[in-house]
Design a protein around this motif. Structure first.
Motif, PDB file in Angstrom:
ATOM      1  N   THR A  82       0.865  -1.222  -0.016  1.00  0.00           N
ATOM      2  CA  THR A  82       0.164   0.143   0.015  1.00  0.00           C
ATOM      3  C   THR A  82       0.899   1.311  -0.008  1.00  0.00           C
ATOM      4  OG1 THR A  82      -1.781  -1.245   1.331  1.00  0.00           O
ATOM      5  CG2 THR A  82      -1.816   1.274   1.165  1.00  0.00           C
TER       6      THR A  82
ATOM      7  N   GLY B 254       2.518   4.545   0.804  1.00  0.00           N
ATOM      8  CA  GLY B 254       2.223   5.683   1.950  1.00  0.00           C
ATOM      9  C   GLY B 254       2.059   6.997   1.504  1.00  0.00           C
ATOM     10  N   ASN B 255       2.315   7.617   0.390  1.00  0.00           N
ATOM     11  CA  ASN B 255       2.071   8.869   0.156  1.00  0.00           C
ATOM     12  C   ASN B 255       0.537   9.095  -0.485  1.00  0.00           C
ATOM     13  OD1 ASN B 255       1.846  11.526  -0.970  1.00  0.00           O
ATOM     14  ND2 ASN B 255       4.078  11.573  -1.582  1.00  0.00           N
ATOM     15  N   ARG B 256      -0.298   9.110   0.309  1.00  0.00           N
ATOM     16  CA  ARG B 256      -1.812   9.101   0.008  1.00  0.00           C
ATOM     17  C   ARG B 256      -2.044  10.519  -0.763  1.00  0.00           C
ATOM     18  NH1 ARG B 256      -2.500   4.447  -1.104  1.00  0.00           N
ATOM     19  NH2 ARG B 256      -4.606   4.809  -1.515  1.00  0.00           N
ATOM     20  N   ALA B 257      -1.238  11.476  -0.557  1.00  0.00           N
ATOM     21  CA  ALA B 257      -1.612  12.915  -1.167  1.00  0.00           C
ATOM     22  C   ALA B 257      -1.214  12.584  -2.553  1.00  0.00           C
ATOM     23  CB  ALA B 257      -0.836  13.906  -0.506  1.00  0.00           C
TER      24      ALA B 257
ATOM     25  N   VAL C  43      -1.141   9.894  -4.355  1.00  0.00           N
ATOM     26  CA  VAL C  43      -2.094   8.981  -5.061  1.00  0.00           C
ATOM     27  C   VAL C  43      -3.411   9.982  -5.511  1.00  0.00           C
ATOM     28  CG1 VAL C  43      -3.499   7.075  -4.614  1.00  0.00           C
ATOM     29  CG2 VAL C  43      -1.140   6.769  -3.876  1.00  0.00           C
ATOM     30  N   ALA C  44      -3.696  10.731  -4.419  1.00  0.00           N
ATOM     31  CA  ALA C  44      -4.945  11.316  -4.805  1.00  0.00           C
ATOM     32  C   ALA C  44      -4.693  12.408  -5.867  1.00  0.00           C
ATOM     33  CB  ALA C  44      -5.433  12.090  -3.390  1.00  0.00           C
TER      34      ALA C  44
ATOM     35  N   ARG D  12      -4.605  10.441  -9.008  1.00  0.00           N
ATOM     36  CA  ARG D  12      -6.003  10.062  -9.525  1.00  0.00           C
ATOM     37  C   ARG D  12      -6.848  11.112 -10.073  1.00  0.00           C
ATOM     38  NH1 ARG D  12      -8.558   7.035 -10.334  1.00  0.00           N
ATOM     39  NH2 ARG D  12     -10.518   6.874  -8.871  1.00  0.00           N
TER      40      ARG D  12
ATOM     41  N   PRO E 170      -6.947   4.009 -10.374  1.00  0.00           N
ATOM     42  CA  PRO E 170      -6.510   3.685  -9.247  1.00  0.00           C
ATOM     43  C   PRO E 170      -5.038   2.962  -9.310  1.00  0.00           C
ATOM     44  CG  PRO E 170      -8.744   3.506  -9.163  1.00  0.00           C
ATOM     45  CD  PRO E 170      -8.512   3.559 -10.514  1.00  0.00           C
TER      46      PRO E 170
ATOM     47  N   GLU F 175      -1.588   4.331  -7.660  1.00  0.00           N
ATOM     48  CA  GLU F 175      -0.796   3.973  -6.653  1.00  0.00           C
ATOM     49  C   GLU F 175       0.566   3.134  -7.435  1.00  0.00           C
ATOM     50  OE1 GLU F 175      -2.716   1.059  -4.041  1.00  0.00           O
ATOM     51  OE2 GLU F 175      -4.350   2.393  -3.529  1.00  0.00           O
TER      52      GLU F 175
ATOM     53  N   ALA G 131       3.044   5.851  -7.606  1.00  0.00           N
ATOM     54  CA  ALA G 131       3.330   6.202  -6.097  1.00  0.00           C
ATOM     55  C   ALA G 131       4.247   5.317  -5.549  1.00  0.00           C
ATOM     56  CB  ALA G 131       2.300   6.651  -5.291  1.00  0.00           C
TER      57      ALA G 131
ATOM     58  N   GLU H   3       8.028   5.609  -4.122  1.00  0.00           N
ATOM     59  CA  GLU H   3       8.542   5.354  -2.737  1.00  0.00           C
ATOM     60  C   GLU H   3       9.701   4.260  -2.699  1.00  0.00           C
ATOM     61  OE1 GLU H   3       5.243   4.205  -0.368  1.00  0.00           O
ATOM     62  OE2 GLU H   3       3.996   5.848  -0.996  1.00  0.00           O
TER      63      GLU H   3
END
Length: 126
Positions: free
Chosen positions: A63, A65-68, A70-71, A74, A79, A83, A86, A90
């Motif tokens: 998964t 970690g950098n959800r910002a 990914v958003a 997107r 998706p 991801e 990202a 990472e």
């Protein structure tokens, strides 16, 4: 061997033509994002590559970690692509296996090296 992240389409396309094994032969191991796994199981269907990934101890799921990030990705990408990019950043991946033009363009812009199914097959032939 180098660290390689894969999006969904190279997995499904190579499995569909019976060439999934070239991934292990070329790269040794792969890393995929959880969104890629979700796409392989989308709508309760069994997509090409789903069983191969499920049974491959040389493929690790993560998964990002950098959800910002990914958003932000997107906004233009699906998706799995978001991801995967990202995750590749990472993990400091040397390659990202990615076919879609928009995803490849984003990956290049972020300093990643995308390779598609054609590039994978050409490398396997060489």
């Amino acid at each position: 061997m180098s660290l390689v992240v894969s999006d969904t389409s190279p997995l499904t396309n190579l499995a569909a033509i019976g060439q999934f094994g070239v991934l292990r032969a070329l790269y040794g191991s792969l890393h995929i994002a959880e969104a890629v796994w979700a796409e392989l199981n989308f709508a309760g269907k069994i997509w090409p590559g789903r069983h191969e990934v499920a049974n491959a101890d040389w493929i690790q799921r993560h998964t990002p970690g950098n959800r910002a990030l990914v958003a932000a990705l997107r906004q233009d990408l699906d998706p799995g692509e978001a991801e995967s990019i990202a995750l590749a950043l990472e993990l400091k991946a040397s390659l990202i296996l990615l076919d879609e033009r928009d995803g490849r363009h984003k990956a290049l812009g972020l300093g990643l090296k995308p390779v598609g199914v054609l590039g994978i097959l050409l490398a396997a032939k060489a």
